[in-house]
Write a protein that holds these residues in place. Structure first.
Motif, PDB file in Angstrom:
ATOM      1  N   ARG A 188      -1.428 -11.801  -4.237  1.00 56.04           N
ATOM      2  CA  ARG A 188      -1.111 -10.678  -3.640  1.00 56.04           C
ATOM      3  C   ARG A 188      -1.301 -10.742  -2.034  1.00 56.04           C
ATOM      4  NH1 ARG A 188       0.390  -5.100  -4.970  1.00 56.04           N
ATOM      5  NH2 ARG A 188      -0.068  -3.700  -3.082  1.00 56.04           N
ATOM      6  N   CYS A 189      -0.236 -11.034  -1.096  1.00 55.05           N
ATOM      7  CA  CYS A 189      -0.754 -11.120   0.259  1.00 55.05           C
ATOM      8  C   CYS A 189      -0.531  -9.939   0.952  1.00 55.05           C
ATOM      9  CB  CYS A 189       0.229 -12.245   0.774  1.00 55.05           C
ATOM     10  SG  CYS A 189       0.269 -14.005   0.398  1.00 55.05           S
ATOM     11  N   GLU A 190      -1.555  -9.285   1.642  1.00 59.83           N
ATOM     12  CA  GLU A 190      -1.772  -8.281   2.366  1.00 59.83           C
ATOM     13  C   GLU A 190      -1.246  -8.394   3.816  1.00 59.83           C
ATOM     14  OE1 GLU A 190      -1.698  -5.667   0.665  1.00 59.83           O
ATOM     15  OE2 GLU A 190      -2.622  -5.876  -1.351  1.00 59.83           O
ATOM     16  N   PHE A 191      -0.601  -7.208   4.506  1.00 61.32           N
ATOM     17  CA  PHE A 191      -0.020  -7.404   5.773  1.00 61.32           C
ATOM     18  C   PHE A 191      -0.473  -5.943   6.408  1.00 61.32           C
ATOM     19  CE2 PHE A 191       2.181 -10.738   3.766  1.00 61.32           C
ATOM     20  CZ  PHE A 191       2.364 -11.562   4.805  1.00 61.32           C
ATOM     21  N   VAL A 192      -0.991  -5.871   7.417  1.00 64.09           N
ATOM     22  CA  VAL A 192      -1.115  -4.573   8.211  1.00 64.09           C
ATOM     23  C   VAL A 192      -0.748  -4.730   9.513  1.00 64.09           C
ATOM     24  CG1 VAL A 192      -2.697  -2.944   9.046  1.00 64.09           C
ATOM     25  CG2 VAL A 192      -3.100  -3.871   6.745  1.00 64.09           C
ATOM     26  N   GLY A 193       0.060  -3.794   9.926  1.00 61.93           N
ATOM     27  CA  GLY A 193       0.774  -4.134  11.448  1.00 61.93           C
ATOM     28  C   GLY A 193       1.475  -5.305  11.507  1.00 61.93           C
ATOM     29  N   GLY A 194       2.036  -5.711  10.492  1.00 65.35           N
ATOM     30  CA  GLY A 194       2.871  -7.090  10.558  1.00 65.35           C
ATOM     31  C   GLY A 194       2.003  -8.174  10.620  1.00 65.35           C
ATOM     32  N   LYS A 195       0.525  -8.223  10.405  1.00 67.22           N
ATOM     33  CA  LYS A 195      -0.366  -9.299  10.496  1.00 67.22           C
ATOM     34  C   LYS A 195      -0.805  -9.446   9.203  1.00 67.22           C
ATOM     35  CE  LYS A 195      -1.547  -8.649  15.462  1.00 67.22           C
ATOM     36  NZ  LYS A 195      -2.485  -8.308  16.265  1.00 67.22           N
ATOM     37  N   PHE A 196      -1.181 -10.790   8.852  1.00 68.54           N
ATOM     38  CA  PHE A 196      -1.741 -11.141   7.853  1.00 68.54           C
ATOM     39  C   PHE A 196      -3.190 -10.854   7.561  1.00 68.54           C
ATOM     40  CE2 PHE A 196      -3.683 -14.725   4.878  1.00 68.54           C
ATOM     41  CZ  PHE A 196      -3.321 -14.070   3.696  1.00 68.54           C
ATOM     42  N   ILE A 258       9.106  -3.305   8.408  1.00 72.77           N
ATOM     43  CA  ILE A 258       8.155  -2.964   7.683  1.00 72.77           C
ATOM     44  C   ILE A 258       6.596  -3.507   8.224  1.00 72.77           C
ATOM     45  CG2 ILE A 258       6.881  -3.484   5.370  1.00 72.77           C
ATOM     46  CD1 ILE A 258       9.937  -3.732   4.433  1.00 72.77           C
ATOM     47  N   GLN A 259       5.823  -2.611   8.317  1.00 73.31           N
ATOM     48  CA  GLN A 259       4.440  -2.876   9.166  1.00 73.31           C
ATOM     49  C   GLN A 259       3.430  -3.164   8.160  1.00 73.31           C
ATOM     50  OE1 GLN A 259       6.271  -0.144  10.225  1.00 73.31           O
ATOM     51  NE2 GLN A 259       7.130  -1.058  11.839  1.00 73.31           N
ATOM     52  N   VAL A 260       3.290  -2.615   6.994  1.00 76.47           N
ATOM     53  CA  VAL A 260       2.353  -2.430   5.833  1.00 76.47           C
ATOM     54  C   VAL A 260       3.001  -2.795   4.550  1.00 76.47           C
ATOM     55  CG1 VAL A 260       0.174  -1.276   4.924  1.00 76.47           C
ATOM     56  CG2 VAL A 260       1.096  -0.600   7.270  1.00 76.47           C
ATOM     57  N   ALA A 261       2.347  -3.820   3.907  1.00 80.08           N
ATOM     58  CA  ALA A 261       2.848  -4.351   2.506  1.00 80.08           C
ATOM     59  C   ALA A 261       2.076  -5.217   1.944  1.00 80.08           C
ATOM     60  CB  ALA A 261       4.250  -4.992   2.842  1.00 80.08           C
ATOM     61  N   GLY A 262       2.093  -5.388   0.752  1.00 81.19           N
ATOM     62  CA  GLY A 262       1.447  -6.219  -0.031  1.00 81.19           C
ATOM     63  C   GLY A 262       2.562  -7.185  -0.760  1.00 81.19           C
ATOM     64  N   ILE A 263       2.493  -8.318  -0.802  1.00 84.25           N
ATOM     65  CA  ILE A 263       3.565  -9.145  -1.373  1.00 84.25           C
ATOM     66  C   ILE A 263       3.245 -10.011  -2.326  1.00 84.25           C
ATOM     67  CG2 ILE A 263       5.751 -10.676  -0.600  1.00 84.25           C
ATOM     68  CD1 ILE A 263       5.881  -9.790   1.901  1.00 84.25           C
ATOM     69  N   GLU A 264       3.642 -10.035  -3.540  1.00 82.57           N
ATOM     70  CA  GLU A 264       3.131 -10.760  -4.589  1.00 82.57           C
ATOM     71  C   GLU A 264       4.185 -12.052  -5.089  1.00 82.57           C
ATOM     72  OE1 GLU A 264       2.598  -7.860  -7.815  1.00 82.57           O
ATOM     73  OE2 GLU A 264       1.304  -6.645  -6.590  1.00 82.57           O
ATOM     74  N   PHE A 265       3.235 -12.970  -5.405  1.00 85.06           N
ATOM     75  CA  PHE A 265       4.027 -14.399  -5.934  1.00 85.06           C
ATOM     76  C   PHE A 265       3.113 -14.867  -6.856  1.00 85.06           C
ATOM     77  CE2 PHE A 265       1.158 -16.325  -2.653  1.00 85.06           C
ATOM     78  CZ  PHE A 265       0.798 -17.384  -3.261  1.00 85.06           C
ATOM     79  N   ILE A 266       3.933 -15.889  -7.670  1.00 84.65           N
ATOM     80  CA  ILE A 266       3.510 -16.530  -8.732  1.00 84.65           C
ATOM     81  C   ILE A 266       3.584 -18.105  -8.562  1.00 84.65           C
ATOM     82  CG2 ILE A 266       5.196 -16.430 -10.335  1.00 84.65           C
ATOM     83  CD1 ILE A 266       3.198 -16.300 -12.500  1.00 84.65           C
ATOM     84  N   ARG A 267       2.691 -18.875  -8.735  1.00 86.40           N
ATOM     85  CA  ARG A 267       2.923 -20.399  -8.523  1.00 86.40           C
ATOM     86  C   ARG A 267       3.102 -20.790  -9.980  1.00 86.40           C
ATOM     87  NH1 ARG A 267       1.340 -23.356  -3.995  1.00 86.40           N
ATOM     88  NH2 ARG A 267       0.007 -21.696  -3.261  1.00 86.40           N
ATOM     89  N   ALA A 268       4.351 -21.589  -9.962  1.00 83.56           N
ATOM     90  CA  ALA A 268       4.759 -22.247 -11.357  1.00 83.56           C
ATOM     91  C   ALA A 268       3.952 -23.697 -11.547  1.00 83.56           C
ATOM     92  CB  ALA A 268       6.193 -22.562 -11.302  1.00 83.56           C
TER      93      ALA A 268
END
Length: 315
Positions: A188-196, A258-268
């Motif tokens: 899960r990658c967290e972003f605040v203010g558009g920054k990682f 969108i300024q604040v988000a958590g984006i999730e991924f899975i690596r195959a």
């Protein structure tokens, strides 16, 4: 006095932020929008407005919180107020279909997905995955709503036609390819203010109803691998995470304001990254943060403080 107005429907997920705002001396007010009134002849107060409205609000008996929030956010923008995670963020929060379309625009790979309405169409859609494992999930999700792993169409049919079937709140069920990962975790990658800010590894060996929030065990993770594993932290912040996917995620966030988000991924198994969730109501795990010395809510509070100072005159 200009304030930070925090729009939400679940205080358990918001108290960590308000504590940080208090710590920084930032004036704030909570707008709990599970119900209320909106007088269109009035103007909003001065300040900045941050929405933490959740796709899973209906599971807490706040059935129309997201819909009402959408109207409030539109009202705020109509009066040129500064809105953080405004209408576009909410639009994506409540629809995985829209999330995937936006991710794909930036060249982000998502699992093969078919949206279906009606039980017959759910079963029909699964024919596209004949001979392979697949999952179902709700289009408007959160809390792992509707997430089920199937290895055959017969098993899906028994579920859909049985008493255990979960009807999605928006009527849309997603049928999605199952991505096998040799290790039972997602990122899960967290972003605040558009920054990682950081990436966190989330253990899924015990299932996929997990969430970083301290007050709950919810989420919308992918599928569990299912093996028994040694006891280990469910959430671990990754030191110095780097990947070209981060720049693509930033592009998606900027395009959708969108300024604040958590984006999730899975690596195959072959190393391919599949992204499957944009969470604009992001939470953080205190144990993992304490070990890493990184604090998402503190970064968020600092961002809100800076934005308030830039946009408004504090009196």
């Amino acid at each position: 006095m200009s304030k930070v107005y925090v729009i939400h429907e679940n205080r358990e997920w918001t108290v960590h932020l308000t504590r940080r705002l208090e710590e920084l001396g930032v004036p704030y007010e909570e707008w709990h929008l599970d119900e209320g009134m909106l007088d269109l002849s009035t103007e909003p107060p001065e300040g900045i407005f941050y929405s933490r409205m959740s796709a899973s609000s209906h599971t807490r008996d706040h059935r129309f919180a997201a819909e009402f929030s959408g109207q409030v956010l539109a009202w705020l923008e109509a009066h040129d107020r500064t809105v953080i995670n405004g209408p576009n963020a909410l639009r994506l929060e409540v629809s995985k279909v829209l999330q995937y379309l936006e991710l794909n625009k930036s060249g982000v790979k998502t699992p093969k997905t078919i949206a279906a309405v009606g039980k017959e169409n759910i079963i029909k859609a699964a024919q596209n995955f004949a001979g392979q494992s697949f999952i179902t999930k709700h289009n408007r999700a959160g809390k792992g709503l509707g997430v089920q792993l199937f290895h055959s169409i017969e098993a899906l049919k028994a579920y859909v036609e049985g008493a255990a079937f979960e009807e999605p709140v928006d009527g849309i069920t997603l049928i999605q390819e199952y991505i096998y990962s040799p290790e039972s975790y997602i990122t899960r990658c967290e972003f605040v203010g558009g920054k990682f800010v950081y990436a966190v590894k989330v253990d899924t060996s015990e299932g996929f109803e997990l969430c970083p929030a301290d007050a709950c065990q919810i989420g919308d993770l992918y599928c569990p691998v299912g093996e028994e594993v040694e006891e280990k932290p469910k959430f671990q912040i990754i030191d110095h995470f780097e990947d070209e996917i981060i720049e693509k995620y930033k592009e998606v966030l900027v395009r959708n304001n969108i300024q604040v988000a958590g984006i999730e991924f899975i690596r195959a198994a072959d190393g391919t990254i599949y992204t499957y969730d944009i969470n604009t109501n992001t939470n953080y795990n205190s144990d993992a943060e304490a070990k890493a010395g990184k604090y998402g809510m503190f970064e968020l509070a600092l961002f809100l403080k800076k934005t308030l100072e830039e946009k408004c005159v504090l009196v």
